[in-house]
Design a protein around this motif. Structure first.
Motif, PDB file in Angstrom:
ATOM      1  N   GLY A  43      53.446  59.694  13.778  1.00 38.46           N
ATOM      2  CA  GLY A  43      54.863  59.886  13.528  1.00 38.46           C
ATOM      3  C   GLY A  43      55.729  59.279  14.605  1.00 38.46           C
ATOM      4  O   GLY A  43      55.246  58.661  15.565  1.00 38.46           O
ATOM      5  N   GLU A  48      53.290  63.370  17.549  1.00 33.89           N
ATOM      6  CA  GLU A  48      52.859  63.277  16.150  1.00 33.89           C
ATOM      7  C   GLU A  48      51.755  62.225  16.002  1.00 33.89           C
ATOM      8  O   GLU A  48      52.008  61.066  15.659  1.00 33.89           O
ATOM      9  CB  GLU A  48      54.067  62.946  15.259  1.00 33.89           C
ATOM     10  N   TRP A  50      48.012  62.604  14.234  1.00 28.19           N
ATOM     11  CA  TRP A  50      47.175  63.576  13.545  1.00 28.19           C
ATOM     12  C   TRP A  50      45.963  62.917  12.906  1.00 28.19           C
ATOM     13  O   TRP A  50      46.013  61.756  12.480  1.00 28.19           O
ATOM     14  CB  TRP A  50      47.979  64.278  12.439  1.00 28.19           C
ATOM     15  N   THR A  59      52.145  68.814   7.873  1.00 27.59           N
ATOM     16  CA  THR A  59      53.102  68.283   6.900  1.00 27.59           C
ATOM     17  C   THR A  59      53.704  69.397   6.062  1.00 27.59           C
ATOM     18  O   THR A  59      54.902  69.397   5.766  1.00 27.59           O
ATOM     19  CB  THR A  59      52.415  67.248   6.000  1.00 27.59           C
ATOM     20  N   GLN A  62      56.352  70.946   8.045  1.00 32.55           N
ATOM     21  CA  GLN A  62      57.528  70.080   8.179  1.00 32.55           C
ATOM     22  C   GLN A  62      58.346  70.019   6.896  1.00 32.55           C
ATOM     23  O   GLN A  62      59.574  69.938   6.939  1.00 32.55           O
ATOM     24  CB  GLN A  62      57.096  68.676   8.600  1.00 32.55           C
TER      25      GLN A  62
END
Length: 331
Positions: A43, A48, A50, A59, A62
């Motif tokens: 990300g 971020e 993963w 996710t 989020q």
């Protein structure tokens, strides 16, 4: 090796995945991003990063935190080669009063008839000055602007009236993508060489290259239009995979050591923007200066608004294609 090809199917998958964030659609994400050891998601936040086991639960959290998110896909493309595909998108996101634009890339593999993500990378554009502390070349236009063109602006009066011609390759971004950067730059160098050679022969002076085109100053409106006609005819004869639009305007300018400045320069650029690929468009001032010279043929005048310039402006296309009754080249 299977040759890559554009993939509307994978592009549709990419767009669908992007919609999941606005819709809070965890089920779709989990379908296309099933946990696997090789999966990676990166990300825009430094933390971020993963793997396949952590991506889905993070996710899901989020999606709940971003309830009310809105998005607009500004650009998307995708390619596939056999059972591997990749895509890229630029997306504008809005959440409350906050707006940002992100660049997102995907790598996918075909698994039992379903394109599944194995890598997902999101980044936020940050300037090289901010991240590295110095400037780097970032666009083809910057490379083209640095083309080695001989410029001796001392031949141009310090101030007064000049006729200004801009050339611009229509659809250059798409051509660069289709042809590849190396070939596209080769073609643009050839274009600038052509403009320089014809302009000098017509008594003009290349002031500067401007991305995929050039600004040329002439003491004579007839010479400028003649130069434009010759450039269009030579470009058409060369059978290159692009067209050129050319605009011409005349007015007062002030010359500096490395440029010419003034309202006339801005209007000449806007006149060029009013032309289509393969066209020459001149202002009504230029047509009046050329007068009734039979070497030049003009089409029907039209009115146009020019960005950043008040009012409606009379513009005139130049008919540059030779006909049976007009075999003589202009100029």
């Amino acid at each position: 090796m299977t040759s890559p090809r554009r993939s509307p199917e994978v592009e549709a998958v990419v767009r669908r995945l992007l919609r999941t964030f606005e819709e809070g659609d965890y089920a779709t994400i989990s379908r296309y991003a099933a946990p696997s050891p090789e999966f990676r998601a990166i990300g825009s936040d430094p933390d971020e990063w993963w793997d396949g086991e952590t991506f889905l639960p993070v996710t899901r959290a989020q999606l709940e935190e971003m309830a009310g998110l809105r998005h607009e896909v500004l650009f998307a493309e995708a390619w596939e080669a056999g059972d591997v595909a990749w895509g890229a998108a630029r997306v504008a996101f809005e959440l409350g009063d906050t707006a940002t634009e992100l660049r997102i890339t995907f790598v996918l593999v075909l698994d039992e008839g379903v394109w599944r993500i194995v890598q997902w990378h999101t980044s936020e554009g940050v300037s090289n000055e901010e991240s590295l502390g110095f400037t780097l070349t970032t666009t083809l236009s910057e490379i083209l602007d640095d083309l080695d063109v001989e410029r001796d602006l001392a031949s141009i009066p310090g101030e007064g009236m000049l006729t200004l011609m801009f050339t611009d390759v229509a659809g250059s971004t798409a051509h660069a993508r289709e042809l590849g950067d190396h070939r596209f730059i080769e073609l643009m160098v050839e274009h600038i060489d052509l403009v320089t050679e014809v302009a000098e022969r017509k008594g003009g002076q290349v002031v500067k290259t401007v991305g995929d085109g050039a600004l040329v100053a002439f003491p004579s409106a007839r010479a400028a239009v003649g130069c434009a006609v010759e450039i269009q005819r030579a470009t058409a004869a060369a059978d290159v995979p692009y067209t050129v639009r050319i605009g011409v305007h005349a007015g007062d300018v002030v010359r500096t050591d490395s440029d010419v400045m003034g309202f006339a320069v801005n209007k000449a650029a806007r006149v060029t923007s009013a032309a289509d690929g393969g066209q020459i468009v001149v202002s009504s001032v230029v047509q009046e200066l050329v007068g009734a010279d039979p070497s030049y043929r003009f089409g029907d005048p039209f009115l146009a608004e020019l960005k950043g310039i008040d009012g409606v402006h009379a513009l005139v296309p130049v008919l540059w294609r030779a006909t049976a009754t007009d075999a003589r080249a202009a100029g």
